[in-house]
Structures are given as structure tokens and as C-alpha cells.
Design a protein around this motif. Sequence first.
Motif, PDB file in Angstrom:
ATOM      1  N   LEU A   1      -3.875   7.490   9.043  1.00 40.15           N
ATOM      2  CA  LEU A   1      -4.544   6.311   9.595  1.00 40.15           C
ATOM      3  C   LEU A   1      -4.982   5.363   8.496  1.00 40.15           C
ATOM      4  O   LEU A   1      -4.788   4.142   8.605  1.00 40.15           O
ATOM      5  N   PHE A   2      -5.569   5.910   7.440  1.00 41.01           N
ATOM      6  CA  PHE A   2      -6.145   5.042   6.413  1.00 41.01           C
ATOM      7  C   PHE A   2      -5.219   4.799   5.215  1.00 41.01           C
ATOM      8  O   PHE A   2      -5.331   3.761   4.564  1.00 41.01           O
ATOM      9  N   TYR A   3      -4.326   5.744   4.925  1.00 40.82           N
ATOM     10  CA  TYR A   3      -3.490   5.602   3.731  1.00 40.82           C
ATOM     11  C   TYR A   3      -2.015   5.392   4.039  1.00 40.82           C
ATOM     12  O   TYR A   3      -1.224   5.157   3.130  1.00 40.82           O
ATOM     13  N   GLY A   4      -1.625   5.502   5.302  1.00 39.65           N
ATOM     14  CA  GLY A   4      -0.241   5.239   5.656  1.00 39.65           C
ATOM     15  C   GLY A   4       0.077   3.759   5.514  1.00 39.65           C
ATOM     16  O   GLY A   4      -0.716   2.890   5.888  1.00 39.65           O
ATOM     17  N   GLU A   5       1.240   3.448   4.969  1.00 43.75           N
ATOM     18  CA  GLU A   5       1.611   2.050   4.747  1.00 43.75           C
ATOM     19  C   GLU A   5       1.799   1.338   6.084  1.00 43.75           C
ATOM     20  O   GLU A   5       2.438   1.842   6.997  1.00 43.75           O
ATOM     21  N   LEU A   6       1.211   0.142   6.186  1.00 38.04           N
ATOM     22  CA  LEU A   6       1.281  -0.630   7.416  1.00 38.04           C
ATOM     23  C   LEU A   6       2.683  -1.194   7.628  1.00 38.04           C
ATOM     24  O   LEU A   6       3.359  -1.582   6.663  1.00 38.04           O
ATOM     25  N   ALA A   7       3.109  -1.247   8.884  1.00 38.92           N
ATOM     26  CA  ALA A   7       4.425  -1.803   9.198  1.00 38.92           C
ATOM     27  C   ALA A   7       4.474  -3.290   8.848  1.00 38.92           C
ATOM     28  O   ALA A   7       5.524  -3.817   8.462  1.00 38.92           O
TER      29      ALA A   7
ATOM     30  N   THR B   1       1.763  -6.549   7.173  1.00 37.51           N
ATOM     31  CA  THR B   1       0.470  -6.999   6.685  1.00 37.51           C
ATOM     32  C   THR B   1       0.600  -8.439   6.213  1.00 37.51           C
ATOM     33  O   THR B   1       1.589  -8.789   5.554  1.00 37.51           O
ATOM     34  N   PRO B   2      -0.353  -9.293   6.535  1.00 38.61           N
ATOM     35  CA  PRO B   2      -0.270 -10.693   6.100  1.00 38.61           C
ATOM     36  C   PRO B   2      -0.440 -10.870   4.601  1.00 38.61           C
ATOM     37  O   PRO B   2      -0.065 -11.905   4.051  1.00 38.61           O
ATOM     38  N   ILE B   3      -1.022  -9.866   3.939  1.00 38.33           N
ATOM     39  CA  ILE B   3      -1.191  -9.910   2.482  1.00 38.33           C
ATOM     40  C   ILE B   3      -0.566  -8.639   1.915  1.00 38.33           C
ATOM     41  O   ILE B   3      -1.073  -7.541   2.126  1.00 38.33           O
ATOM     42  N   ALA B   4       0.555  -8.797   1.205  1.00 39.36           N
ATOM     43  CA  ALA B   4       1.314  -7.634   0.733  1.00 39.36           C
ATOM     44  C   ALA B   4       0.478  -6.720  -0.147  1.00 39.36           C
ATOM     45  O   ALA B   4       0.692  -5.501  -0.175  1.00 39.36           O
ATOM     46  N   LYS B   5      -0.479  -7.286  -0.872  1.00 43.43           N
ATOM     47  CA  LYS B   5      -1.313  -6.481  -1.766  1.00 43.43           C
ATOM     48  C   LYS B   5      -2.156  -5.473  -0.988  1.00 43.43           C
ATOM     49  O   LYS B   5      -2.495  -4.407  -1.501  1.00 43.43           O
ATOM     50  N   LEU B   6      -2.503  -5.799   0.247  1.00 41.46           N
ATOM     51  CA  LEU B   6      -3.293  -4.908   1.095  1.00 41.46           C
ATOM     52  C   LEU B   6      -2.330  -4.188   2.026  1.00 41.46           C
ATOM     53  O   LEU B   6      -2.144  -4.566   3.179  1.00 41.46           O
ATOM     54  N   LYS B   7      -1.739  -3.118   1.525  1.00 47.41           N
ATOM     55  CA  LYS B   7      -0.624  -2.481   2.215  1.00 47.41           C
ATOM     56  C   LYS B   7      -1.027  -1.369   3.177  1.00 47.41           C
ATOM     57  O   LYS B   7      -0.202  -0.856   3.916  1.00 47.41           O
ATOM     58  N   ASP B   8      -2.299  -0.958   3.134  1.00 45.33           N
ATOM     59  CA  ASP B   8      -2.741   0.071   4.087  1.00 45.33           C
ATOM     60  C   ASP B   8      -4.137  -0.272   4.605  1.00 45.33           C
ATOM     61  O   ASP B   8      -4.810  -1.167   4.088  1.00 45.33           O
ATOM     62  N   LEU B   9      -4.557   0.438   5.636  1.00 45.09           N
ATOM     63  CA  LEU B   9      -5.832   0.148   6.290  1.00 45.09           C
ATOM     64  C   LEU B   9      -7.005   0.393   5.352  1.00 45.09           C
ATOM     65  O   LEU B   9      -8.015  -0.335   5.399  1.00 45.09           O
ATOM     66  N   HIS B  10      -6.890   1.389   4.492  1.00 44.41           N
ATOM     67  CA  HIS B  10      -7.962   1.693   3.540  1.00 44.41           C
ATOM     68  C   HIS B  10      -8.223   0.498   2.626  1.00 44.41           C
ATOM     69  O   HIS B  10      -9.377   0.147   2.347  1.00 44.41           O
ATOM     70  N   LEU B  11      -7.166  -0.155   2.163  1.00 42.80           N
ATOM     71  CA  LEU B  11      -7.325  -1.328   1.304  1.00 42.80           C
ATOM     72  C   LEU B  11      -7.936  -2.491   2.070  1.00 42.80           C
ATOM     73  O   LEU B  11      -8.770  -3.230   1.544  1.00 42.80           O
ATOM     74  N   TRP B  12      -7.523  -2.670   3.320  1.00 39.80           N
ATOM     75  CA  TRP B  12      -8.094  -3.746   4.130  1.00 39.80           C
ATOM     76  C   TRP B  12      -9.593  -3.534   4.338  1.00 39.80           C
ATOM     77  O   TRP B  12     -10.379  -4.486   4.339  1.00 39.80           O
ATOM     78  N   ILE B  13      -9.997  -2.270   4.504  1.00 41.71           N
ATOM     79  CA  ILE B  13     -11.422  -1.973   4.686  1.00 41.71           C
ATOM     80  C   ILE B  13     -12.194  -2.206   3.398  1.00 41.71           C
ATOM     81  O   ILE B  13     -13.222  -2.890   3.380  1.00 41.71           O
ATOM     82  N   ASN B  14     -11.694  -1.653   2.291  1.00 39.98           N
ATOM     83  CA  ASN B  14     -12.429  -1.715   1.029  1.00 39.98           C
ATOM     84  C   ASN B  14     -12.414  -3.097   0.388  1.00 39.98           C
ATOM     85  O   ASN B  14     -13.396  -3.514  -0.232  1.00 39.98           O
ATOM     86  N   ASP B  15     -11.295  -3.804   0.494  1.00 42.76           N
ATOM     87  CA  ASP B  15     -11.180  -5.116  -0.139  1.00 42.76           C
ATOM     88  C   ASP B  15     -11.500  -6.261   0.816  1.00 42.76           C
ATOM     89  O   ASP B  15     -11.880  -7.349   0.360  1.00 42.76           O
ATOM     90  N   GLY B  16     -11.307  -6.035   2.117  1.00 45.11           N
ATOM     91  CA  GLY B  16     -11.514  -7.102   3.085  1.00 45.11           C
ATOM     92  C   GLY B  16     -12.782  -6.963   3.887  1.00 45.11           C
ATOM     93  O   GLY B  16     -13.701  -7.783   3.775  1.00 45.11           O
TER      94      GLY B  16
END
Length: 404
Positions: free
Chosen positions: A51-57, A59-74
Motif C-alpha cells: 500500500l505504501f511502498y508499491g509503485e503507483l500506476a 502519478t502527476p509528479i514522477a519524483k513521488l512514485k509511491d504513496l509513502h512519498l506522497w504522504i511524507n513529501d506532500g
Amino acid sequence: MVQPRSRIVRLIAPVRSLFVSDASAGVLLILVAAAAMLAANSPLAGEYEALFYGELAWTPIAKLKDLHLWINDGLMAIFFFVVGLEVKRELIVGQLASPEQRRLPVLAAIAGMAVPAIIFVIVVGMGSPLTRGWAIPAATDIAFAMGVLGLLGNRVPASLRLFLLTVAIVDDIGAVLVIAAFYTAGIKMMWLAASVGVFAIMVGMNRFGVNRIWPFILVALVLWICVLFSGVHATIAGVVAALTIPMRNSDGHSMLEKLEHGLAPWSAYLVVPVFGFANAGVNLSGMTINEVLAPLPLAIAAGLVIGKQLGIFGIIVASVKLGIAKAPERANWIEIWGVTILCGIGFTMSLFISGLAFTGDRTLIDEAKIGILGGSLISAILGYVILRMTTSHPEEVEPEPVTP
């Protein structure tokens, strides 16, 4: 004769009180941390990881490639934005507005960051690569610490509640500065220059009297994107943007306080719990006792449990004895000591910094989580027991609920 409904109301009253007081956000974090640990050590561990580390199918920002990054950075940029609003308000009209008010909390926060960091480095060793995590035990979690105080009701003097909150706010300022200065990737000057330019626009909007919220929010989103690609951690954009929000608008009302009051519940009851659930889970199935008692978790736990109280209580005693500052009113030394122990509860900011310190090394990040959770739990229980056994201030008026 007592009606059945009355019995039920009386039975659930203690539970309900937890969720309508300033303990509620802290209690929620405790439940979230427990849920994350259960998920990470259950048959759902694979799903939790995916859920958190699987690569997203997509993403509008390639740098944020998984849900964990979207949570921590966004998503966490909202948390930092609220922190920035709170800091600005406190500096202008709050408990940090005058030198006399801020002297003791500032000294306590500085000592409360420095001593845990020193203890951390001593435990892991000066030459160790683990020293990159020196700032992990330096942070205090406002929601958790205030939550424990909330469980004590009016047994703790109001002055100590205010002192703890103020120290935690100054602590947050220090943590933000540490993240900006020490936990940044390779700086990309073009993006950094663009960030400065966008920030200047927001300052200009403040100066020229823009009194609508939405222009600031739109430009803040642009600032977040620029900071994200600059190499400075994206959440710093939240704090920087918050500092440009006007304290007053043309009709005399506080735009900053209105925005803070509107966002604080979302931050406390959605953003931080989501972050906690995504970051607190540690799979213990493959860990040995040697890994649990490895230098990293021990250093973090020692910094939180020993370093925080040693640094904060020590500087309070020194400041009072030397006449530099006054002790919190109507509080004895044991009560003050108990509150300094609660400052060793590190959760949100400590977990956040651990991810920055050991990016890409899941083993070290998991070890850091064990140290954070263990040290925070010990600090919470020890501080609660001491305050529960030694304080009794029924004459205190119950303070208004405090937002994290």
C-alpha cells in the motif's frame, strides 16, 4: 432508580473524556501507532507494505512514485504549514512575543535538542555512519505530550501545560531548521532560485494587502513544487509559506488565526495519523534481540528518555538558580521534572527525521522506529506516573483544548 441509559453514559464517560479534551490527538496517535505495528506483523503485512511502498500506476509528479512519498513529501507539508502558522502567531501575539516569556522555553528547547543529540553520538560512536541520525531524538511530539497531560486532567498546573506547549513549539522551529540545514539532497540552484522568487511574491502579497486566502494557497502550491525539486525537503515550503500569511486583513480580523483554526483539526486528526500509520509499522518477525538492542535504537531511546529530561530539567534549574529566568508558577520541582520527562515523547518529527537520515535503508529506518517508539513509550509512562503520584491541583481551571 438509575436508568440503564444513565449507567451506560456513566460507564463511557471516562472514554468519551479522552476524545473531547486535549488528550484526544495524543490518544489517536497511540491507537494509530498500535494499528501500524499490528498491520506490519500480521498476515496483512504484505498488503501494508504494498500500500505504501508499491509503485503507483500513475502519478502527476514522477519524483513521488509511491504513496509513502506522497504522504511524507506532500501531505506532511500541511502539517508543517500549520506549525508555521502556530509559530508566527506565538512570536507576534503569543507566549514567544516578549523576551521574558520566551527566555526559559527557548533555553529549554535548545538544551532539549542538544543533550539528546550528544547522548546519541556518544552511544553510536563518533566515527559511526549512524551519526547521521543525531537529530532523531531531538524532537518532541506536541500531540503525544499534551495528550498525556490531558489524561491527568487538572492535576498538572496550568503553567506547566503552557510551558510544555511553548517548549514543543520552539522545538518544532529547531527541527525545521535542522531539516533544512542538514537533511537536504543535492541542491539544484535553478529550482532554489525559483523557490526564493515565489517566496518573494508571497511576501509582496502580504505587504500589498492581499486579504483573500485562496491566492496565498495557490502560490504556496507553486512554492511547494519548486522546493520539492530544489533538493531542500519539500515540507519546508509549508513553514516558509505560513510565515507570509498576514496576521490581520483589511477588516481587522486575523487571517492567520482563521486559517490555523480551520487547518489544525485536519492536521491533528487526519494528516498526522495518516503519516503515523504509514511510518510507524515495523515488521519484527525477522528481527533478533541483538537488532532490537542495536546501537541505533538504544541511542535514540537513550536520547529521548535520558537526554531530554537531563537537558531541559538541567537548564531550568540553572536558569532559575542564576536568576536568568523564573520557574513556571505554582509548580514544584518534581512536577517540573515530570513534565521534562514527557518532552522525551518523540513521534511525528522523530519518525520524519529518521526517514530523511537513512533514506533507502529500510533496516536502519526500522531500527530507528523501534528506538523512537520504545523511548517515547518509556517517557510517556514514566512522566505520567510521576505526575500522577505527585501532583494535585484541583483548584486549577481546566484550560481550553490545545491544538497540536
